[in-house]
Design a protein around this motif. Structure first.
Motif, mmCIF file in Angstrom:
data_model
loop_
_atom_site.group_PDB
_atom_site.id
_atom_site.type_symbol
_atom_site.label_atom_id
_atom_site.label_comp_id
_atom_site.label_asym_id
_atom_site.label_seq_id
_atom_site.Cartn_x
_atom_site.Cartn_y
_atom_site.Cartn_z
ATOM 1 N N GLY A 138 52.334 -26.002 -57.934
ATOM 2 C CA GLY A 138 52.020 -27.256 -57.346
ATOM 3 C C GLY A 138 53.133 -28.501 -58.161
ATOM 4 O O GLY A 138 52.678 -29.372 -57.492
ATOM 5 N N GLN A 139 53.238 -28.462 -59.113
ATOM 6 C CA GLN A 139 54.332 -28.722 -60.090
ATOM 7 C C GLN A 139 54.983 -27.718 -60.695
ATOM 8 O O GLN A 139 55.728 -26.603 -61.200
ATOM 9 C CB GLN A 139 53.616 -29.668 -60.703
ATOM 10 N N LEU A 140 56.966 -28.021 -61.074
ATOM 11 C CA LEU A 140 58.009 -27.510 -61.410
ATOM 12 C C LEU A 140 58.712 -27.879 -62.381
ATOM 13 O O LEU A 140 58.777 -29.731 -61.926
ATOM 14 C CB LEU A 140 58.632 -26.433 -60.634
ATOM 15 N N HIS A 141 58.904 -27.822 -63.364
ATOM 16 C CA HIS A 141 60.239 -28.383 -64.323
ATOM 17 C C HIS A 141 61.624 -28.026 -63.938
ATOM 18 O O HIS A 141 61.317 -26.891 -63.517
ATOM 19 C CB HIS A 141 59.954 -28.341 -65.800
ATOM 20 N N LEU A 142 62.495 -28.718 -63.424
ATOM 21 C CA LEU A 142 64.164 -28.510 -63.246
ATOM 22 C C LEU A 142 64.617 -27.552 -63.884
ATOM 23 O O LEU A 142 64.981 -26.202 -64.166
ATOM 24 C CB LEU A 142 64.828 -29.069 -62.975
ATOM 25 N N ALA A 143 64.121 -27.451 -65.360
ATOM 26 C CA ALA A 143 64.672 -26.619 -66.313
ATOM 27 C C ALA A 143 64.608 -25.379 -66.174
ATOM 28 O O ALA A 143 64.390 -23.819 -67.059
ATOM 29 C CB ALA A 143 63.930 -27.084 -67.611
ATOM 30 N N GLU A 144 63.177 -25.309 -65.526
ATOM 31 C CA GLU A 144 62.303 -23.933 -65.781
ATOM 32 C C GLU A 144 63.239 -23.021 -64.057
ATOM 33 O O GLU A 144 63.108 -22.181 -64.857
ATOM 34 C CB GLU A 144 61.071 -24.083 -65.408
ATOM 35 N N ILE A 145 62.543 -23.891 -63.397
ATOM 36 C CA ILE A 145 64.345 -23.562 -62.409
ATOM 37 C C ILE A 145 65.341 -23.267 -62.483
ATOM 38 O O ILE A 145 65.536 -21.750 -61.833
ATOM 39 C CB ILE A 145 64.129 -24.618 -61.288
ATOM 40 N N GLY A 146 65.607 -23.652 -63.598
ATOM 41 C CA GLY A 146 67.421 -22.631 -63.348
ATOM 42 C C GLY A 146 67.289 -22.077 -64.509
ATOM 43 O O GLY A 146 67.939 -20.758 -64.308
ATOM 44 N N LYS A 147 66.561 -21.682 -65.436
ATOM 45 C CA LYS A 147 66.371 -20.321 -66.195
ATOM 46 C C LYS A 147 66.006 -19.672 -64.981
ATOM 47 O O LYS A 147 66.323 -18.415 -64.933
ATOM 48 C CB LYS A 147 65.133 -20.244 -67.095
ATOM 49 N N ARG A 148 65.174 -19.489 -63.480
ATOM 50 C CA ARG A 148 65.359 -18.068 -62.968
ATOM 51 C C ARG A 148 66.357 -18.336 -62.421
ATOM 52 O O ARG A 148 66.733 -16.388 -61.922
ATOM 53 C CB ARG A 148 63.898 -19.063 -61.942
ATOM 54 N N PHE A 149 67.359 -19.396 -62.563
ATOM 55 C CA PHE A 149 68.579 -18.668 -61.625
ATOM 56 C C PHE A 149 69.839 -18.579 -62.353
ATOM 57 O O PHE A 149 70.654 -19.046 -62.124
ATOM 58 C CB PHE A 149 68.588 -19.338 -60.698
ATOM 59 N N SER A 150 69.140 -18.676 -63.791
ATOM 60 C CA SER A 150 70.845 -18.713 -64.797
ATOM 61 C C SER A 150 71.528 -20.089 -64.297
ATOM 62 O O SER A 150 72.778 -19.565 -63.884
ATOM 63 C CB SER A 150 71.290 -18.099 -65.270
ATOM 64 N N LEU A 151 71.030 -21.056 -64.080
ATOM 65 C CA LEU A 151 72.420 -22.497 -63.551
ATOM 66 C C LEU A 151 71.660 -23.659 -64.353
ATOM 67 O O LEU A 151 70.506 -23.689 -65.152
ATOM 68 C CB LEU A 151 71.997 -22.596 -62.462
ATOM 69 N N SER A 152 71.998 -24.430 -64.437
ATOM 70 C CA SER A 152 71.563 -25.634 -65.568
ATOM 71 C C SER A 152 70.805 -26.810 -64.617
ATOM 72 O O SER A 152 70.631 -26.534 -63.371
ATOM 73 C CB SER A 152 73.436 -26.412 -66.049
ATOM 74 N N ALA A 153 70.411 -27.564 -66.007
ATOM 75 C CA ALA A 153 68.729 -28.377 -64.927
ATOM 76 C C ALA A 153 70.048 -29.420 -63.713
ATOM 77 O O ALA A 153 68.897 -29.497 -63.128
ATOM 78 C CB ALA A 153 68.314 -29.335 -65.767
ATOM 79 N N GLU A 154 71.528 -29.536 -64.430
ATOM 80 C CA GLU A 154 71.513 -30.703 -63.651
ATOM 81 C C GLU A 154 72.113 -30.085 -62.148
ATOM 82 O O GLU A 154 71.942 -31.066 -61.660
ATOM 83 C CB GLU A 154 73.368 -31.034 -64.746
ATOM 84 N N LEU A 155 72.612 -28.987 -61.986
ATOM 85 C CA LEU A 155 72.812 -28.686 -61.519
ATOM 86 C C LEU A 155 71.753 -28.209 -60.065
ATOM 87 O O LEU A 155 72.184 -28.140 -58.961
ATOM 88 C CB LEU A 155 73.419 -27.019 -61.197
ATOM 89 N N MET A 156 70.657 -27.365 -60.832
ATOM 90 C CA MET A 156 69.534 -27.768 -59.603
ATOM 91 C C MET A 156 69.015 -29.052 -59.571
ATOM 92 O O MET A 156 68.555 -28.535 -58.456
ATOM 93 C CB MET A 156 68.446 -27.213 -61.057
#
Length: 70
Positions: free
Chosen positions: A13-31
């Protein structure tokens, strides 16, 4: 990657970009850049700051606010 993010977002329902970045080992800015270019196409969501929300999540919150203030 965008399809996987959309799938996880539809479940949560909601996700934080930093959390997604961790999953893919990418920065929140790139995400943020990557996901924002896919909003409305691959990713069915709304981005507010560093958070992604599904339309269903926004509708549920709106309904709760209306009930509280009614």
């Amino acid at each position: 990657m965008a399809a996987e993010v959309n799938e996880a977002l539809q479940e949560e329902g909601q996700l934080h970009l930093a959390e997604i970045g961790k999953r893919f080992s990418l920065s929140a800015e790139l995400m943020s850049t990557t996901i924002s270019s896919r909003l409305g196409t691959v990713v069915d969501a709304r981005m507010e700051g560093a958070l992604l929300y599904t339309p269903a999540y926004v509708s549920r919150l709106t309904a709760q606010v209306v009930v509280v203030y009614a």
